[in-house]
Enzyme design. Structure first.
Site, short mmCIF file in Angstrom:
data_model
loop_
_atom_site.label_atom_id
_atom_site.label_comp_id
_atom_site.label_asym_id
_atom_site.label_seq_id
_atom_site.Cartn_x
_atom_site.Cartn_y
_atom_site.Cartn_z
N SER A 15 0.58 7.18 5.91
CA SER A 15 0.51 5.81 6.41
C SER A 15 -0.39 5.02 5.48
O SER A 15 -1.37 5.55 4.95
CB SER A 15 -0.09 5.82 7.82
OG SER A 15 -0.56 4.52 8.15
N SER A 16 -0.06 3.75 5.30
CA SER A 16 -0.91 2.90 4.45
C SER A 16 -2.32 2.81 5.02
O SER A 16 -3.29 2.62 4.29
CB SER A 16 -0.30 1.50 4.36
OG SER A 16 1.02 1.59 3.91
N ARG A 17 -2.43 2.94 6.33
CA ARG A 17 -3.75 2.84 6.97
C ARG A 17 -4.65 4.04 6.68
O ARG A 17 -5.86 3.96 6.87
CB ARG A 17 -3.59 2.70 8.49
CG ARG A 17 -3.06 1.34 8.90
CD ARG A 17 -3.13 1.18 10.42
NE ARG A 17 -2.84 -0.18 10.82
CZ ARG A 17 -1.62 -0.67 11.02
NH1 ARG A 17 -0.58 0.11 10.85
NH2 ARG A 17 -1.44 -1.93 11.39
N ALA A 39 0.87 -1.19 0.00
CA ALA A 39 0.00 0.00 0.00
C ALA A 39 0.90 1.24 0.00
O ALA A 39 0.81 2.12 0.86
CB ALA A 39 -0.97 0.00 1.18
N HIS A 78 6.99 5.99 1.34
CA HIS A 78 7.82 4.84 0.93
C HIS A 78 8.74 5.25 -0.22
O HIS A 78 9.91 4.88 -0.25
CB HIS A 78 6.93 3.69 0.45
CG HIS A 78 6.08 3.07 1.51
ND1 HIS A 78 4.71 3.10 1.50
CD2 HIS A 78 6.42 2.36 2.61
CE1 HIS A 78 4.24 2.45 2.55
NE2 HIS A 78 5.24 2.00 3.24
N GLY A 94 11.15 4.55 8.06
CA GLY A 94 10.61 5.88 8.36
C GLY A 94 10.56 6.13 9.86
O GLY A 94 10.38 5.20 10.66
#
Ligand code: PAF
Length: 281
Positions: free
Chosen positions: A186-188, A32, A37, A148
Site C-alpha cells: 500500500s502507498s500508505r 506513490a 501497481h 487491486g
C-alpha cells in the site's frame, strides 16, 4: 512514455489510437507507486495495445483532511518506475483540471454496497471514488480497467457503477501483492514508523489463521477471537473485522453456507490506517 496533464489533448490522443483499432488498458492510481501497481500495469499490457496510468490524489474520497495532506507524493520516482515497465501514457492532472472550482462528489447509489465496512467508517468515501473513477473513465475511455483486490469493496462498487451506468469498460480485479512478510502493499506503508512496520504483518498472519479455522458456521467465534487478538496487541488497533458475502458485502448469515465469503479487516498502526482481506474456503 507520453505524459499528459490536461484532459483535452489526452482525449485527442486516445481517439487517434481508437481510430487505429488499438485497445486501451487503464490503471488508475493515486501515485506513490509500488510493485502492486506495477503488477496491474503488467497485467494490462498483456491484454491491451496501449496502457494508460493515471496519478491523481483525489480529494473527494478523503474524509480525513490530515490523511489527504499527508498522502505520499512521489511523482519523480513514480515516473521512473513507470518507465522501467515501459508504460505508454501517464495522465497526471491537477485538482483544478479535474474538478475546476467545484471539489464535490456526485451522489451514487451502489445498491447498499457503500453502506458496509469502509462505508461505515469513511463518510462519503465511495461517492468520491465513484466520482473520480467515472470522470477518469470518461476521459480515458478504456476497454479494460485494472484494480487491486486489496480494496475489494472499492472493486465491487466500481463493478456495480459500471453495470448501473452501462459503461463500456471491463473491470478487472487483480490479486493482492504482498511484501515478503505478508503485509499487503500500500502507498500508505511508507508512512509507517519502524515499530508499526514491524508489527503490521500481524494483520495478514491473523487473516491466514482465520482462513484456516473458518468452517462456514463459526464466524461469530472467529470474529470474537480476532477482536481479542487485537485487544492484546500493543501497537495495532482494530477498527473492524468482518466476514462477509463477496457479492453483497453483507456480514455472513448462517443460512447461506453455499455462498462465497471473504474476511475483511481495517487496523490502525499508529495514525496509519491499513486494510486487508482474504478469500475464505
Ligand atoms: O485505489 C485507489 O488508488 C483509488 O481509490 C483510485 C481507484 C485510484 C481512485 O482515486
Amino acid at each position: 512514455m507520453k505524459v499528459f496533464k490536461e484532459k483535452k489533448p489526452l482525449k485527442v490522443y486516445i481517439s487517434k489510437l481508437k481510430a487505429q483499432n488499438y485497445t486501451v488498458g487503464f490503471v488508475p492510481t493515486m501515485g506513490a507507486l509500488h510493485q502492486g501497481h506495477l503488477s496491474l500495469i503488467k497485467k494490462a499490457q498483456k491484454k491491451n495495445d496501449v496502457v494508460v496510468v493515471s496519478i491523481f490524489v483525489n480529494p473527494t474520497q478523503f474524509d480525513n483532511k490530515e490523511d489527504l495532506l499527508k498522502y505520499p507524493k512521489t511523482i519523480e520516482n513514480d515516473t521512473k518506475l513507470l518507465n522501467t515497465v515501459s508504460c505508454d501514457v501517464l495522465f497526471y492532472p491537477s485538482v483544478n483540471e479535474i474538478y475546476a472550482e467545484k471539489i464535490v462528489s456526485e451522489k451514487f447509489d451502489f445498491d447498499g454496497l457503500e453502506n458496509q465496512m469502509e462505508g461505515k467508517f469513511r463518510d462519503g468515501h465511495f461517492n468520491g471514488v465513484g466520482t473520480i473513477v467515472k470522470t477518469l473513465f470518461e476521459i480515458v475511455e478504456p476497454d479494460k480497467a485494472y484494480f487491486g483486490q486489496k480494496d475489494f469493496q472499492q472493486l465491487q462498487i466500481i463493478k456495480k457503477m459500471v453495470k448501473k451506468h452501462a459503461m463500456n469498460v471491463k473491470v478487472k480485479g487483480c490479486p493482492i501483492f504482498r511484501e515478503k512478510d505478508g503485509l499487503a502493499m500500500s502507498s500508505r506503508n511508507t508512512r509507517l514508523s519502524k515499530d508499526h512496520r514491524n508489527a503490521a504483518p500481524f494483520i495478514y498472519k491473523t487473516l491466514q489463521k482465520v482462513r484456516k479455522n473458518f468452517n462456514g458456521e463459526n464466524s461469530e467465534d472467529i470474529i470474537a477471537w480476532v477482536e481479542n487478538e487485537f485487544k492484546k496487541h500493543p501497537l495495532l488497533k482494530l477498527e473492524y473485522f468482518n466476514i462477509a458475502n463477496e457479492k453483497s458485502l453483507k456480514t455472513i448469515n448462517h443460512n447461506e453456507s453455499n455462498k462465497k465469503y471473504r474476511a475483511f479487516i481495517a487496523v490502525f498502526a499508529g495514525e496509519i490506517r491499513l486494510i486487508d482481506n482474504i478469500k475464505l474456503k
